[in-house]
Design a protein around this motif. Structure first.
Motif, PDB file in Angstrom:
ATOM      1  N   ALA A 146       0.827  -1.209   0.000  1.00  0.00           N
ATOM      2  CA  ALA A 146       0.000   0.000   0.000  1.00  0.00           C
ATOM      3  C   ALA A 146       0.857   1.253   0.000  1.00  0.00           C
ATOM      4  O   ALA A 146       0.568   2.223  -0.715  1.00  0.00           O
ATOM      5  CB  ALA A 146      -0.932  -0.008   1.215  1.00  0.00           C
ATOM      6  N   ASN A 147       1.935   1.255   0.774  1.00  0.00           N
ATOM      7  CA  ASN A 147       2.793   2.433   0.835  1.00  0.00           C
ATOM      8  C   ASN A 147       3.478   2.694  -0.495  1.00  0.00           C
ATOM      9  O   ASN A 147       3.644   3.843  -0.910  1.00  0.00           O
ATOM     10  CB  ASN A 147       3.843   2.263   1.932  1.00  0.00           C
ATOM     11  N   GLY A 148       3.886   1.614  -1.184  1.00  0.00           N
ATOM     12  CA  GLY A 148       4.515   1.789  -2.490  1.00  0.00           C
ATOM     13  C   GLY A 148       3.595   2.459  -3.490  1.00  0.00           C
ATOM     14  O   GLY A 148       4.003   3.353  -4.243  1.00  0.00           O
ATOM     15  N   ILE A 149       2.337   2.043  -3.507  1.00  0.00           N
ATOM     16  CA  ILE A 149       1.379   2.637  -4.436  1.00  0.00           C
ATOM     17  C   ILE A 149       0.969   4.034  -3.970  1.00  0.00           C
ATOM     18  O   ILE A 149       0.718   4.930  -4.783  1.00  0.00           O
ATOM     19  CB  ILE A 149       0.148   1.725  -4.585  1.00  0.00           C
ATOM     20  N   MET A 150       0.945   4.239  -2.641  1.00  0.00           N
ATOM     21  CA  MET A 150       0.551   5.545  -2.112  1.00  0.00           C
ATOM     22  C   MET A 150       1.502   6.640  -2.578  1.00  0.00           C
ATOM     23  O   MET A 150       1.084   7.789  -2.800  1.00  0.00           O
ATOM     24  CB  MET A 150       0.520   5.494  -0.580  1.00  0.00           C
ATOM     25  N   THR A 151       2.782   6.314  -2.738  1.00  0.00           N
ATOM     26  CA  THR A 151       3.738   7.305  -3.237  1.00  0.00           C
ATOM     27  C   THR A 151       3.315   7.815  -4.610  1.00  0.00           C
ATOM     28  O   THR A 151       3.421   9.010  -4.912  1.00  0.00           O
ATOM     29  CB  THR A 151       5.142   6.679  -3.331  1.00  0.00           C
ATOM     30  N   ILE A 152       2.809   6.910  -5.451  1.00  0.00           N
ATOM     31  CA  ILE A 152       2.366   7.293  -6.792  1.00  0.00           C
ATOM     32  C   ILE A 152       1.057   8.075  -6.711  1.00  0.00           C
ATOM     33  O   ILE A 152       0.874   9.082  -7.404  1.00  0.00           O
ATOM     34  CB  ILE A 152       2.219   6.046  -7.671  1.00  0.00           C
ATOM     35  N   VAL A 153       0.145   7.631  -5.857  1.00  0.00           N
ATOM     36  CA  VAL A 153      -1.113   8.366  -5.663  1.00  0.00           C
ATOM     37  C   VAL A 153      -0.805   9.782  -5.194  1.00  0.00           C
ATOM     38  O   VAL A 153      -1.413  10.756  -5.660  1.00  0.00           O
ATOM     39  CB  VAL A 153      -2.017   7.636  -4.650  1.00  0.00           C
ATOM     40  N   ARG A 154       0.169   9.901  -4.288  1.00  0.00           N
ATOM     41  CA  ARG A 154       0.562  11.224  -3.787  1.00  0.00           C
ATOM     42  C   ARG A 154       1.076  12.113  -4.918  1.00  0.00           C
ATOM     43  O   ARG A 154       0.816  13.318  -4.953  1.00  0.00           O
ATOM     44  CB  ARG A 154       1.655  11.037  -2.722  1.00  0.00           C
ATOM     45  N   GLY A 155       1.803  11.505  -5.864  1.00  0.00           N
ATOM     46  CA  GLY A 155       2.364  12.298  -6.947  1.00  0.00           C
ATOM     47  C   GLY A 155       1.386  12.641  -8.044  1.00  0.00           C
ATOM     48  O   GLY A 155       1.595  13.611  -8.780  1.00  0.00           O
ATOM     49  N   THR A 156       0.310  11.869  -8.174  1.00  0.00           N
ATOM     50  CA  THR A 156      -0.623  12.076  -9.293  1.00  0.00           C
ATOM     51  C   THR A 156      -1.993  12.591  -8.862  1.00  0.00           C
ATOM     52  O   THR A 156      -2.826  12.894  -9.715  1.00  0.00           O
ATOM     53  CB  THR A 156      -0.824  10.763 -10.076  1.00  0.00           C
ATOM     54  N   ALA A 157      -2.241  12.704  -7.555  1.00  0.00           N
ATOM     55  CA  ALA A 157      -3.578  13.073  -7.089  1.00  0.00           C
ATOM     56  C   ALA A 157      -4.005  14.456  -7.567  1.00  0.00           C
ATOM     57  O   ALA A 157      -5.166  14.660  -7.938  1.00  0.00           O
ATOM     58  CB  ALA A 157      -3.638  13.003  -5.560  1.00  0.00           C
ATOM     59  N   VAL A 158      -3.068  15.414  -7.568  1.00  0.00           N
ATOM     60  CA  VAL A 158      -3.440  16.786  -7.965  1.00  0.00           C
ATOM     61  C   VAL A 158      -3.904  16.839  -9.418  1.00  0.00           C
ATOM     62  O   VAL A 158      -5.002  17.331  -9.700  1.00  0.00           O
ATOM     63  CB  VAL A 158      -2.286  17.768  -7.690  1.00  0.00           C
ATOM     64  N   PRO A 159      -3.127  16.357 -10.395  1.00  0.00           N
ATOM     65  CA  PRO A 159      -3.638  16.401 -11.770  1.00  0.00           C
ATOM     66  C   PRO A 159      -4.796  15.440 -12.019  1.00  0.00           C
ATOM     67  O   PRO A 159      -5.639  15.699 -12.878  1.00  0.00           O
ATOM     68  CB  PRO A 159      -2.418  16.023 -12.624  1.00  0.00           C
ATOM     69  N   ASP A 160      -4.871  14.324 -11.283  1.00  0.00           N
ATOM     70  CA  ASP A 160      -5.952  13.367 -11.501  1.00  0.00           C
ATOM     71  C   ASP A 160      -7.283  13.856 -10.927  1.00  0.00           C
ATOM     72  O   ASP A 160      -8.340  13.651 -11.525  1.00  0.00           O
ATOM     73  CB  ASP A 160      -5.607  12.019 -10.866  1.00  0.00           C
ATOM     74  N   LEU A 161      -7.253  14.477  -9.763  1.00  0.00           N
ATOM     75  CA  LEU A 161      -8.491  14.857  -9.076  1.00  0.00           C
ATOM     76  C   LEU A 161      -8.792  16.349  -9.149  1.00  0.00           C
ATOM     77  O   LEU A 161      -9.939  16.751  -8.928  1.00  0.00           O
ATOM     78  CB  LEU A 161      -8.431  14.429  -7.607  1.00  0.00           C
TER      79      LEU A 161
END
Length: 412
Positions: free
Chosen positions: A332-347
């Motif tokens: 979960a932490n590994g994927i969370m790093t990517i979610v953290r990096g892409t959340a602004v342009p995605d959401l």
């Protein structure tokens, strides 16, 4: 608000075969530079605490206070760094960050006084803000809006090995050279690898224009619009509580294992699972992520954190539960790093990404710096890590609620 296409692509902007190949040497070089930057500036710190304590007589609390100062400084600088990258690109800033890291690691090798050590870590906090994931995510989102998510995922696959590589390497340098000369070796890594990548390979060419619909959705100052948008505050809640729980659990994991009577060897073995699990999670996202929206990925991942920590509460003496916790938590932490990096342009939107992401970094870094001390106070009051774990689960649930709120508001 106009929805952003999943994975950072749309039919109008999806790259053709030739365009998709462009920029991959740069991504590969930045990946190696991230491995070195994270490994030398952040992860290696833990290995230097014991020899510095032995030679200089400083307490571990005083030594770790310098790291906390660095994290706070990095958070304070994140907005300024992100805004500069939005306007001018990252070449100059990231090059100066690597140069600053070289100079300060050399200065650290000569340190004799605690005040100088804190001044060095104030400067290393600035260097972290200019070289680690947040600025490089802003660079990739700026230069490759057509598939930034895929490129960020690829970059973090290499960056995820920073602790695996540099903690044992730093320990070997210390044993071979002594801790002062070991710092000079780490400085050389930044000089030989990171500085040339950022100064010679990183391009500051004009960012491709955003799609017209996205530009219309973000007219005016993107940062001001973000501060008025509920998605921004949902993400701020999510990431702040996530980093608080992550930091508290990371720094108290070994005392927790000791309290429960597990051997140090077993604790190290369990903790060692987290790193490979992070990389495994990113590979899973790489394989299946294109068929799942970023919002759906985030919803799943934030729920995995409280589930993993609950295993430590429900099965306190189970070795199987320990390894299951490490596998779920690490993935979960590994994927969370990517979610953290892409959340602004995605959401939200791509415009002003660096500034908005920098603004989200400040409370996250503050929480990361303070959470271990808060967890220690809770343990001191109760003398029972079970109570600390319940607080961590509660924080993880607040983090999950923040992301689900942000995802729901983004869809509207």
């Amino acid at each position: 608000m106009v929805a952003t296409p999943q994975n950072g692509e749309s039919p109008a902007t999806r790259p053709g075969p030739r365009l998709a190949r462009q920029g991959w040497p740069l991504v590969a070089a930045l990946s190696v530079a991230q491995l070195v930057s994270w490994g030398t500036i952040y992860y290696a710190f833990a290995v230097f605490v014991v020899p510095m304590e032995a030679e200089l007589g400083w307490s571990r609390t005083a030594l770790n206070g310098a790291l906390s100062l660095g994290l706070l400084t990095a958070g304070l600088c994140a907005y300024t760094v992100g805004s500069r990258i939005d306007r001018q690109g990252g070449r100059l800033l990231m090059s100066l960050g690597s140069l600053l890291a070289v100079a300060l690691l050399v200065a650290w090798s000569f340190v004799q006084h605690i005040a100088a050590f804190y001044a060095i870590w104030f400067g290393l906090g600035v260097a972290m803000a200019m070289t680690l994931y947040e600025p490089v995510f802003a660079v990739l989102t700026r230069l490759f809006p057509e598939n930034y998510r895929f490129r960020i995922t690829m970059l973090t696959l290499t960056g995820g090995f920073a602790s695996t590589v540099f903690i044992p390497l730093s320990a070997w340098f210390i044993e071979l050279l002594g801790w002062r000369d070991a710092l000079l070796a780490l400085a050389a890594f930044n000089l030989v690898i990171c500085l040339p990548v950022h100064a010679l390979l990183l391009s500051d060419r004009e960012a491709p224009p955003a799609p017209q619909a996205e530009t219309e959705a973000t007219i005016g100052d993107p940062m001001r619009r973000a501060l008025r948008h509920p998605v921004f505050w949902g993400l701020a809640l999510c990431f702040t509580f996530y980093y608080a729980t992550f930091s508290a659990l990371t720094f108290h994991f070994f005392p927790l294992m000791d309290e429960r009577g597990f051997s140090l060897a077993l604790a190290v073995g369990v903790f060692a699972v987290i790193g490979p699990a992070q990389v495994a999670g990113r590979i899973i996202l790489l394989v299946f992520g294109r068929n799942i929206s970023a919002a759906t990925t985030g919803r799943i991942i934030v729920v995995m954190f409280p589930v993993s920590v609950s295993l430590l509460i429900l099965f306190p003496s189970s070795v199987t539960a320990l390894f299951a916790f490490a596998a779920i938590y690490g993935c979960a932490n590994g994927i969370m790093t990517i979610v953290r990096g892409t959340a602004v342009p995605d959401l939200l939107w791509r415009e002003g990404y660096g500034a908005i992401n920098g603004a989200l970094t400040l409370p996250s870094n503050l929480a990361k710096a303070l959470a271990p001390s808060v967890a220690a106070l809770i343990w001191s009051a109760t003398s029972d890590y079970r109570q600390v774990l319940w607080v961590i689960v509660a924080g993880a649930l607040v983090s999950a609620a923040g992301f689900w709120f942000a995802a729901a508001k983004s869809r509207r």
